[in-house]
Design a protein around this motif. Sequence first.
Motif, short mmCIF file in Angstrom:
data_model
loop_
_atom_site.label_atom_id
_atom_site.label_comp_id
_atom_site.label_asym_id
_atom_site.label_seq_id
_atom_site.Cartn_x
_atom_site.Cartn_y
_atom_site.Cartn_z
N VAL A 9 41.92 19.87 25.84
CA VAL A 9 42.13 20.79 26.95
C VAL A 9 41.98 22.21 26.42
CG1 VAL A 9 43.77 21.59 28.70
CG2 VAL A 9 43.69 19.17 28.07
N PRO A 10 41.04 22.98 26.96
CA PRO A 10 40.85 24.35 26.45
C PRO A 10 42.02 25.25 26.83
CG PRO A 10 39.44 23.97 28.36
CD PRO A 10 40.12 22.66 28.04
N VAL A 11 42.32 26.19 25.93
CA VAL A 11 43.36 27.18 26.18
C VAL A 11 42.68 28.53 26.21
CG1 VAL A 11 45.49 28.20 25.30
CG2 VAL A 11 45.05 25.76 25.00
N THR A 12 42.94 29.30 27.24
CA THR A 12 42.28 30.59 27.39
C THR A 12 43.00 31.66 26.56
OG1 THR A 12 43.61 31.31 29.26
CG2 THR A 12 41.63 30.00 29.76
N VAL A 13 42.30 32.75 26.31
CA VAL A 13 42.88 33.87 25.58
C VAL A 13 44.08 34.40 26.34
CG1 VAL A 13 42.45 36.23 24.81
CG2 VAL A 13 40.71 34.48 24.47
N ARG A 14 44.00 34.44 27.64
CA ARG A 14 45.12 34.93 28.46
C ARG A 14 46.36 34.06 28.31
NH1 ARG A 14 44.09 37.83 34.10
NH2 ARG A 14 46.21 38.37 34.55
N GLU A 15 46.15 32.75 28.21
CA GLU A 15 47.28 31.85 28.00
C GLU A 15 47.90 32.06 26.62
OE1 GLU A 15 46.03 28.02 30.73
OE2 GLU A 15 44.97 28.34 28.84
N LEU A 16 47.06 32.24 25.60
CA LEU A 16 47.58 32.52 24.26
C LEU A 16 48.34 33.84 24.23
CD1 LEU A 16 44.58 31.37 22.06
CD2 LEU A 16 46.78 30.22 22.36
N ASP A 17 47.83 34.85 24.94
CA ASP A 17 48.53 36.13 25.01
C ASP A 17 49.91 35.96 25.66
OD1 ASP A 17 46.43 37.48 23.82
OD2 ASP A 17 45.60 38.24 25.71
N THR A 18 49.98 35.15 26.69
CA THR A 18 51.26 34.91 27.36
C THR A 18 52.25 34.24 26.42
OG1 THR A 18 50.14 34.71 29.49
CG2 THR A 18 52.35 33.77 29.34
N ILE A 19 51.79 33.27 25.66
CA ILE A 19 52.66 32.61 24.69
C ILE A 19 53.15 33.63 23.66
CG2 ILE A 19 52.71 30.92 22.81
CD1 ILE A 19 50.72 29.26 24.57
N GLN A 20 52.23 34.47 23.17
CA GLN A 20 52.61 35.48 22.18
C GLN A 20 53.63 36.45 22.74
OE1 GLN A 20 51.87 35.79 18.94
NE2 GLN A 20 53.08 37.64 18.80
N ILE A 21 53.45 36.87 23.97
CA ILE A 21 54.37 37.83 24.59
C ILE A 21 55.78 37.24 24.70
CG2 ILE A 21 54.95 38.98 26.78
CD1 ILE A 21 51.88 39.41 27.11
N HIS A 22 55.87 35.99 25.14
CA HIS A 22 57.17 35.40 25.42
C HIS A 22 57.83 34.72 24.22
CE1 HIS A 22 57.07 36.32 29.66
NE2 HIS A 22 55.82 35.93 29.66
N LEU A 23 57.03 34.20 23.31
CA LEU A 23 57.61 33.43 22.21
C LEU A 23 57.29 33.97 20.82
CD1 LEU A 23 56.89 29.80 23.48
CD2 LEU A 23 58.99 31.11 23.68
N ASP A 25 58.08 36.70 18.97
CA ASP A 25 59.20 37.14 18.12
C ASP A 25 60.03 35.95 17.65
OD1 ASP A 25 58.53 39.81 18.28
OD2 ASP A 25 59.96 40.23 19.91
N LEU A 26 60.32 35.04 18.54
CA LEU A 26 61.12 33.88 18.18
C LEU A 26 60.41 33.02 17.14
CD1 LEU A 26 63.61 32.10 18.57
CD2 LEU A 26 62.41 31.00 20.47
N ILE A 27 59.13 32.77 17.34
CA ILE A 27 58.37 31.96 16.39
C ILE A 27 58.33 32.65 15.03
CG2 ILE A 27 56.06 31.07 15.84
CD1 ILE A 27 55.76 30.59 18.91
N ASP A 28 58.09 33.95 15.01
CA ASP A 28 58.06 34.70 13.75
C ASP A 28 59.40 34.59 13.02
OD1 ASP A 28 55.46 35.46 14.23
OD2 ASP A 28 56.01 37.48 14.95
N ARG A 29 60.50 34.70 13.75
CA ARG A 29 61.82 34.62 13.14
C ARG A 29 62.12 33.22 12.62
NH1 ARG A 29 65.00 37.68 17.74
NH2 ARG A 29 63.72 39.53 17.76
N LEU A 30 61.70 32.20 13.37
CA LEU A 30 61.92 30.83 12.92
C LEU A 30 61.14 30.54 11.64
CD1 LEU A 30 61.84 28.94 16.32
CD2 LEU A 30 63.82 29.32 14.85
N ILE A 31 59.92 31.03 11.56
CA ILE A 31 59.12 30.84 10.35
C ILE A 31 59.75 31.57 9.18
CG2 ILE A 31 56.89 31.38 9.29
CD1 ILE A 31 55.64 30.82 12.07
N ALA A 32 60.18 32.81 9.40
CA ALA A 32 60.80 33.58 8.34
C ALA A 32 62.11 32.92 7.88
CB ALA A 32 61.07 35.01 8.80
#
Length: 58
Positions: A9-23, A25-32
């Motif tokens: 299933v293709p994911v659009t750039v806009r969908e990836l941007d939405t994920i980045q906007i909402h998640l 910071d949380l993903i970065d903190r979890l990785i750190a």
Amino acid sequence: MFDDLPEVVPVTVRELDTIQIHLGDLIDRLIADAASATDSNPLPPPTPKAHRGPGPRS
């Protein structure tokens, strides 16, 4: 995780941007936090970011 979709299933750039906007910071903190197992402080809630990019289409 597995799915029963017949193809990728293709994911659009806009969908990836939405994920980045909402998640992002949380993903970065979890990785750190996972990288530094010595830090036992819980993660604070992410702070909302202003929406970047084009507005809703009309």
